[in-house]
Design an enzyme around this catalytic site. Structure first.
Site, short mmCIF file in Angstrom:
data_model
loop_
_atom_site.label_atom_id
_atom_site.label_comp_id
_atom_site.label_asym_id
_atom_site.label_seq_id
_atom_site.Cartn_x
_atom_site.Cartn_y
_atom_site.Cartn_z
N TYR A 64 49.70 43.95 42.19
CA TYR A 64 50.15 42.89 41.28
C TYR A 64 50.64 43.52 39.97
O TYR A 64 51.76 43.24 39.52
CB TYR A 64 49.00 41.92 40.99
CG TYR A 64 49.28 40.96 39.86
CD1 TYR A 64 50.23 39.95 40.01
CD2 TYR A 64 48.63 41.08 38.63
CE1 TYR A 64 50.51 39.08 38.96
CE2 TYR A 64 48.90 40.22 37.59
CZ TYR A 64 49.84 39.22 37.76
OH TYR A 64 50.13 38.37 36.72
O1 LIG Z 1 45.70 38.97 32.51
C1 LIG Z 1 46.38 38.99 33.51
O2 LIG Z 1 47.50 39.40 33.55
C2 LIG Z 1 45.79 38.50 34.79
O3 LIG Z 1 44.76 37.55 34.49
C3 LIG Z 1 44.08 37.07 35.60
O4 LIG Z 1 43.42 38.12 36.27
P1 LIG Z 1 41.90 38.44 35.92
O5 LIG Z 1 41.76 38.83 34.50
O6 LIG Z 1 41.42 39.41 36.93
O7 LIG Z 1 41.23 36.99 36.07
P2 LIG Z 1 40.16 36.45 37.11
O8 LIG Z 1 40.57 36.73 38.48
O9 LIG Z 1 39.90 35.07 36.72
O10 LIG Z 1 38.88 37.33 36.78
C4 LIG Z 1 38.25 37.24 35.51
C5 LIG Z 1 37.08 38.18 35.44
O11 LIG Z 1 36.09 37.77 36.39
C6 LIG Z 1 35.69 38.87 37.18
N1 LIG Z 1 35.30 38.33 38.51
C7 LIG Z 1 36.22 37.81 39.32
C8 LIG Z 1 35.88 37.27 40.54
C9 LIG Z 1 34.53 37.30 40.93
O12 LIG Z 1 34.14 36.84 42.02
N2 LIG Z 1 33.62 37.84 40.07
C10 LIG Z 1 33.95 38.35 38.87
O13 LIG Z 1 33.10 38.84 38.14
C11 LIG Z 1 36.89 39.78 37.22
O14 LIG Z 1 36.50 41.13 37.46
C12 LIG Z 1 37.44 39.60 35.82
O15 LIG Z 1 36.79 40.46 34.94
C13 LIG Z 1 45.03 36.39 36.55
O16 LIG Z 1 44.34 35.95 37.70
C14 LIG Z 1 46.15 37.28 36.93
O17 LIG Z 1 47.09 36.54 37.68
C15 LIG Z 1 46.81 37.90 35.72
O18 LIG Z 1 47.60 36.94 35.08
#
Ligand SMILES: O=C(O)[C@H]1O[C@H](OP(=O)(O)OP(=O)(O)OC[C@H]2O[C@@H](n3ccc(=O)[nH]c3=O)[C@H](O)[C@@H]2O)[C@H](O)[C@@H](O)[C@H]1O
Length: 435
Positions: A247
């Site tokens: 991504y």
């Molecule tokens: O800034 C971005 O550019 C991206 O932001 C977002 O990604 P992320 O920051 O990864 O958000 P998100 O999946 O909500 O996980 C949030 C937290 O929960 C943790 N996480 C996640 C899943 C889980 O089961 N457990 C957990 O601890 C995980 O490790 C993380 O620390 C958008 O989805 C992406 O499309 C993109 O726009």
């Protein structure tokens, strides 16, 4: 109709043919058969042209993309064109006309509504794929419909459709938000990221470069481009050559592609690096959203931690702040300089962080949700999987502050309160729940 008429004049049973004996009748029979063959070929030809060459139907790239319903609907006709024009019509002095791609998405819906509210012309485009529950996208569409924004159902890879839209409306701006989002899903379905975030971007830029006038383009990049960087907060000047997920790699590729189209064709391009955007009408694939659903259902949730019990944190950014950043970027975008596909002079090329500047550990996010939902979460602490997640994000936003007037004002508690209010009103107290 022609074919119908011909069939009507033809004997309806083979038996009748056998009874025809005279040479004159044989001649008539041959002539009828020749006519029948001719019109059949014409008819089949028309069917072929209609289904395979129609600009309104994009050819499915793979069966998987097909499954995700990326094929576009039919479009065209005076009534359809009128809808497009009316939606894109500017209703305020100094207003702009914006094509918003991904308009039925989370950020797309909020940005479209905000533009419409201030009198800008807005036309949406969305393929309504089933990466997450399409009924939520339909509900957002209905919301926009009530504010006067029409969403054309189509894919950004459908060049003929994009050209048609530019033929009907001389858009001054494109807000390009259509993308395959989600960090972890890239390991499941890598080709969807290439299809939307690379091929789709190129197809859009190709049409924009040839449009007359060329629009200015603002588009969604991502905080994930900072990848494995450890220097915080992340500044636009920092390196972005170590993406941790496909991504992130496709978003980084998008930034390089933007550079090329700016350099060759004089397109004005602004990339916005969004930092984990959340809020009402959000994306069900994001942690704050499915944590809420699972907490309400009494299901356990996995909370990631880094090596040696290291904290995993995100610079969660509230949707209304992001919308202000998007509008700021549109309003400060200079015109593209090219015309007829040729560059006339240097054009603007920008990249900004749109974050909140205060990272919050994921475990604190869960504590806030517990209080708001009045339900204790069943926490399962897990090691951060090697699936593209990075340990933390933290934005330096001074550039966006200076140049776009961007100033986030919503802390995570306040923003999540608004999200939970919306979630409960939309899904009910966990009885009817998000998929
Ligand atoms: O800034 C971005 O550019 C991206 O932001 C977002 O990604 P992320 O920051 O990864 O958000 P998100 O999946 O909500 O996980 C949030 C937290 O929960 C943790 N996480 C996640 C899943 C889980 O089961 N457990 C957990 O601890 C995980 O490790 C993380 O620390 C958008 O989805 C992406 O499309 C993109 O726009």
């Amino acid at each position: 109709m022609l074919q119908m008429k011909h069939i009507d004049n033809t004997p309806s049973t083979p038996g009748k043919f056998k009874m025809e004996k005279s040479p004159y009748n044989r001649l008539r029979l041959h002539s009828s058969l020749a006519k029948l063959t001719f019109w059949s070929i014409v008819f089949l030809g028309l069917i072929f042209v209609f289904f395979y060459r129609s600009p309104s139907s994009s050819s499915p790239v793979t069966s998987d993309l097909n499954r995700r319903s990326l094929r576009t609907n039919f479009y065209g006709g005076p009534a359809w064109e009128k809808r497009v024009r009316t939606s894109a019509k500017i209703r305020s002095r100094n207003g702009i006309s914006v094509l918003v791609t991904g308009a039925a998405g989370f950020v797309g819906t909020h940005v479209s509504a905000a533009l419409k509210r201030r009198g800008d012309g807005v036309l949406g485009l969305d393929n309504f794929n089933d990466y997450y529950d399409p009924s939520l996208k339909r509900a957002r569409q209905a919301l926009l419909e009530r504010t006067g924004v029409y969403i054309v159902e189509g894919d950004i890879n459908d060049v003929a459709l994009l050209k048609k839209l530019f033929d009907i409306v001389p858009f001054t701006h494109v807000m390009h938000l259509a993308a395959q989002a989600g960090v972890r899903y890239a390991m499941e379905n890598p080709s969807s990221y290439v299809h939307s975030n690379i091929a789709g971007l190129v197809s859009l830029l190709e049409v924009c470069k040839s449009a007359n006038p060329q629009p200015a383009i603002v588009w969604a990049s991502s905080s994930s481009v900072y990848g494995l960087n450890t220097k915080v907060p992340f500044s636009e000047k920092d390196r972005t050559d170590q993406p941790a997920s496909l991504y992130a790699a496709t978003k980084k590729a998008g930034e390089e592609i933007a550079h090329t189209y700016n350099h060759i064709y004089g397109l004005s391009l602004t990339g916005l690096r969004f930092f984990t955007v959340y809020g009402p009408w959000g994306r069900p694939d994001m942690a704050y959203f499915f944590f809420s659903r699972d907490i309400l259902k009494g299901k356990s949730i996995q909370i990631f931690e880094a090596a040696n019990h290291g904290t995993v944190a995100r610079d969660f950014t509230y949707i209304d702040d992001i919308v202000k950043g998007c509008l700021g970027a549109l309003d400060t975008a200079e015109k593209s300089t090219g015309s007829g596909g040729k560059k006339k002079g240097p054009a603007q090329l920008r990249v900004y962080n749109l974050g909140n500047t205060s990272p919050v550990p994921v475990s604190d996010l869960v504590s806030i949700l517990e209080r708001l939902l009045k339900v204790k979460a069943k926490r399962m602490i897990m090691k951060l999987p090697r699936n593209g997640d990075v340990q933390f994000t933290h934005a330096n936003i001074s550039l966006a502050q200076r140049e776009l007037g961007y100033k986030p004002t919503t802390d995570l508690k306040t923003g999540l309160k608004k999200f939970v209010q919306w979630y409960l009103s939309y899904y009910g107290n966990g009885k009817k729940s998000a998929q």
